[in-house]
Enzyme design. Structure first.
Site, PDB file in Angstrom:
ATOM      1  N   ASP A 141     -81.405 -33.801 -29.454  1.00  0.00           N
ATOM      2  CA  ASP A 141     -82.061 -34.477 -30.573  1.00  0.00           C
ATOM      3  C   ASP A 141     -82.462 -33.471 -31.650  1.00  0.00           C
ATOM      4  O   ASP A 141     -82.321 -33.740 -32.844  1.00  0.00           O
ATOM      5  CB  ASP A 141     -83.291 -35.258 -30.089  1.00  0.00           C
ATOM      6  CG  ASP A 141     -84.079 -35.820 -31.264  1.00  0.00           C
ATOM      7  OD1 ASP A 141     -83.517 -36.655 -31.995  1.00  0.00           O
ATOM      8  OD2 ASP A 141     -85.237 -35.405 -31.471  1.00  0.00           O
ATOM      9  N   HIS A 149     -96.590 -44.529 -28.815  1.00  0.00           N
ATOM     10  CA  HIS A 149     -95.957 -43.722 -29.850  1.00  0.00           C
ATOM     11  C   HIS A 149     -96.024 -44.443 -31.179  1.00  0.00           C
ATOM     12  O   HIS A 149     -95.698 -45.614 -31.276  1.00  0.00           O
ATOM     13  CB  HIS A 149     -94.486 -43.447 -29.501  1.00  0.00           C
ATOM     14  CG  HIS A 149     -93.779 -42.668 -30.569  1.00  0.00           C
ATOM     15  ND1 HIS A 149     -93.907 -41.300 -30.692  1.00  0.00           N
ATOM     16  CD2 HIS A 149     -92.970 -43.066 -31.583  1.00  0.00           C
ATOM     17  CE1 HIS A 149     -93.201 -40.889 -31.729  1.00  0.00           C
ATOM     18  NE2 HIS A 149     -92.625 -41.933 -32.282  1.00  0.00           N
ATOM     19  N   LYS A 197     -87.112 -38.750 -26.772  1.00  0.00           N
ATOM     20  CA  LYS A 197     -88.280 -37.874 -26.593  1.00  0.00           C
ATOM     21  C   LYS A 197     -89.337 -38.530 -25.706  1.00  0.00           C
ATOM     22  O   LYS A 197     -89.945 -37.884 -24.852  1.00  0.00           O
ATOM     23  CB  LYS A 197     -88.863 -37.497 -27.957  1.00  0.00           C
ATOM     24  CG  LYS A 197     -88.020 -36.439 -28.662  1.00  0.00           C
ATOM     25  CD  LYS A 197     -88.471 -36.186 -30.086  1.00  0.00           C
ATOM     26  CE  LYS A 197     -87.913 -37.210 -31.026  1.00  0.00           C
ATOM     27  NZ  LYS A 197     -87.815 -36.822 -32.423  1.00  0.00           N
TER      28      LYS A 197
HETATM   29  N1  URA Z   1     -88.556 -39.600 -36.037  1.00  0.00           N
HETATM   30  C1  URA Z   1     -87.771 -39.109 -35.064  1.00  0.00           C
HETATM   31  O1  URA Z   1     -88.246 -38.526 -34.104  1.00  0.00           O
HETATM   32  N2  URA Z   1     -86.445 -39.259 -35.170  1.00  0.00           N
HETATM   33  C2  URA Z   1     -85.868 -39.885 -36.204  1.00  0.00           C
HETATM   34  O2  URA Z   1     -84.663 -39.993 -36.238  1.00  0.00           O
HETATM   35  C3  URA Z   1     -86.705 -40.383 -37.213  1.00  0.00           C
HETATM   36  C4  URA Z   1     -88.053 -40.234 -37.097  1.00  0.00           C
END
Ligand code: URA
Ligand code: CA
Length: 434
Positions: A161, A82, A187
Site C-alpha cells: 500500500d 477508523h 491497513k
Molecule cells: N487514505 C488511504 O489510506 N488510502 C487512500 O487511498 C486514500 C486515503
C-alpha cells in the site's frame, strides 16, 4: 505470467484472477515490476473498476505484503474504529476510553498527522509524559489489564500500500473507489482487529465531498471487510465544518476531557455515542444499539469513562493531573479573538481552510519532517446555523506568535455569515451494514 497481459486484460474491462492480482502486488512490492507498468494498470483500474471479488483479493494481497499484527492473546472481540479523516476529529481520544469503560478491548494502532488533519498520537503526546513507544508484548498486556492502549504504527505494515499510494499520488489515480477502499481496509486488517467501525466523512472538509461518493466508498469498504472475515460496518458523517469546537492538539485533549465529563460539544458527543454504540454491539457487549448507547451514556454521566481515561493515560506515562486541571496542558501565549464583521447566521465554516489555518499556527505538519506546536490551534465559538452579532467572537486563535494577521485573513475567508436563517447540517447521514 506477464504484467503486459494483466494490463491489457484490465484495460479491456475484464476481471483479474486471484493469481494475477497476487502476481502484480508481490512483483511490485519486491521491485520486480516497474513503476511504469503498475501506473498503466492503476489507470486501467481507475477507468474499468474492480468487482467485489477483485477488491477483496487486492486487499488480501496488500495485507499479506508485510507484517500482520496478531491480537489473539487479547481476550474478547477487538473492535477498531477508523475515520477517513477530517478537521478537529477528536473522536478517537473519547471513544477509546469510553468503549473500554463498558468492557470492549481497544487495541489501537494510530498515526501522526500530516497536512491539515491531526493524528491521534500527536494529540495524546500533548499530555506531558505520554508515550506510544511500547513493544508488542507490553501493548497486549496493557489491553488485557486496562482494556485500552494506543501504539504507533509498526514499520512494515502493508508495504504494498505504501508503494502504491506513492505511485497513485503522482499518476492521478488516488481518487478511485476500489483503490481507496483496498488501501484503507488493508491497513485496518493488517492491524489485527476482529471487527471494524468505519466513520466515512462527507462534505467540504472530507476526502469524499459528495454524499453519493462517500456512500459508494462506505459500501466498498464494508463489502471488503465482510468478505475477508472481519465484521465491518460504516457510519457516514458530516465534515462540512470541523467536528466539535477545538482544532489543535492540546486543545482537542481538553475537548475530549470535557466530552468524557458529559460537557462536550453536541456534535462531537453525538458522533461518539453513534460510533461507540456500533462498536459495543460488534464486540458483543450489548444486544442492541439502544442498550449500547444507554451504557455509554451512563458511563459519561457517572464518571467511569473519565476514570478509564486516567487509567489509560497513566499506563502509558501520561500525567493524569491534566484531567482535573486542563491548565497543565501546553498553553499558547497569545489568545486572539476573531470578531464577526456582520450580524446574521453562520452559513459556512469550511473545514479544510480552518485546518489549514491551524497548520499555519503550527498545529499540523506541512511536511513529514515538520515539528508541531502542541499548544496552538483554534477554538470555535460558533458553528453553522448559529446566530451572531457583529463584533461577537466567532472563534479564538491560540498562537505562540504575536503575528496572526495572515491567519485571521484566512479564517475570515473560510467563514461566511448571511442574513437568512441557516439550518445546522445533518450530522449522521447514513449507516451501511452488510
Ligand atoms: N487514505 C488511504 O489510506 N488510502 C487512500 O487511498 C486514500 C486515503
Ligand atoms: Ca474537535
Amino acid at each position: 505470467m506477464r504484467m503486459y497481459d494483466i494490463i491489457e486484460k484490465k484495460r479491456d474491462g475484464q476481471a483479474l484472477t486471484t493469481e494475477e492480482i497476487n502476481y502484480f502486488i508481490n512483483g511490485y512490492t519486491n521491485g520486480e515490476i516497474p513503476d511504469y507498468q503498475v501506473s498503466a494498470l492503476l489507470m486501467a483500474i481507475y477507468f474499468q473498476d474492480m468487482n467485489n471479488e477483485e477488491r477483496a483479493q487486492i486487499t488480501k494481497a496488500m495485507v499479506e505484503s508485510g507484517d500482520q499484527i496478531d491480537l489473539s492473546d487479547i481476550a474478547g472481540i477487538k473492535v477498531d474504529k477508523h475515520s477517513t479523516g477530517g478537521v478537529g476529529d477528536t473522536t478517537t481520544l473519547i471513544l477509546a476510553p469510553l468503549v473500554a469503560s463498558v468492557g470492549v478491548p481497544v487495541a489501537k494502532m494510530s498515526g501522526r498527522g500530516l497536512g491539515h488533519t491531526g493524528g491521534t498520537i500527536d494529540k495524546l503526546e500533548a499530555v506531558p509524559g505520554f508515550h506510544v513507544e511500547i513493544n508488542n508484548n507490553e501493548f497486549i498486556d496493557l489491553v488485557n489489564k486496562n482494556k485500552v492502549a494506543v501504539v504507533g504504527q509498526s514499520g512494515n505494515l502493508t508495504p504494498a500500500d505504501k508503494k502504491l499510494y506513492g505511485l497513485r499520488d503522482v499518476t492521478a489515480t488516488v481518487n478511485s473507489i476500489p483503490l481507496i477502499a483496498s488501501s484503507i481496509m488493508s491497513k485496518k486488517i493488517a492491524s489485527g482487529a476482529d471487527a471494524i467501525v468505519l466513520d466515512v466523512k462527507t462534505g467540504a472538509g472530507a476526502f469524499m465531498k459528495e454524499l453519493k461518493d462517500a456512500k459508494a466508498l462506505a459500501e466498498a469498504m464494508v463489502t471488503i471487510g465482510n468478505k475477508v472475515g472481519r465484521n465491518t460496518m460504516a457510519v457516514i458523517s458530516d465534515m462540512s465544518q470541523p467536528l466539535g469546537n477545538a482544532i489543535g492538539n492540546a486543545l482537542e485533549v481538553h475537548e475530549a476531557i470535557q466530552t468524557l465529563q458529559g460537557n462536550g460539544p453536541d456534535d462531537l458527543t453525538e458522533l461518539c455515542l453513534t460510533l461507540g454504540s456500533q462498536m459495543v454491539v460488534l464486540a458483543n457487549k450489548a444486544e442492541t444499539l439502544e442498550e449500547a448507547r444507554l451504557k455509554l451514556q451512563d458511563n459519561l454521566n457517572n464518571g467511569k469513562a473519565l476514570e478509564q481515561f486516567k487509567v489509560f493515560l497513566k499506563s502509558q506515562g501520561g500525567d493524569t493531573t491534566v484531567v482535573d486541571h486542563p491548565d497543565s496542558l501546553p498553553q499558547a501565549t497569545y489568545k486572539v479573538e476573531l470578531p464577526a464583521k456582520t450580524s446574521g447566521s453562520v452559513a459556512n465554516i469550511i473545514a479544510d481552510d480552518i485546518g489549514t489555518a491551524a497548520m499555519m499556527l503550527g498545529a499540523g505538519r506541512a511536511t513529514k519532517e515538520s515539528t508541531i506546536d502542541l499548544a496552538v490551534g483554534i477554538v470555535l465559538h460558533k458553528k453553522i446555523g448559529d446566530t451572531v452579532d457583529a463584533g461577537e467572537p466567532l472563534l479564538t486563535i491560540h498562537s505562540n506568535s504575536e503575528e496572526v494577521e495572515e491567519v485571521k485573513e484566512k479564517l475570515y475567508k473560510s467563514i461566511s455569515i448571511t442574513k437568512e436563517a441557516v439550518e445546522a447540517p445533518t450530522l449522521i447521514y447514513d449507516t451501511v451494514t452488510k
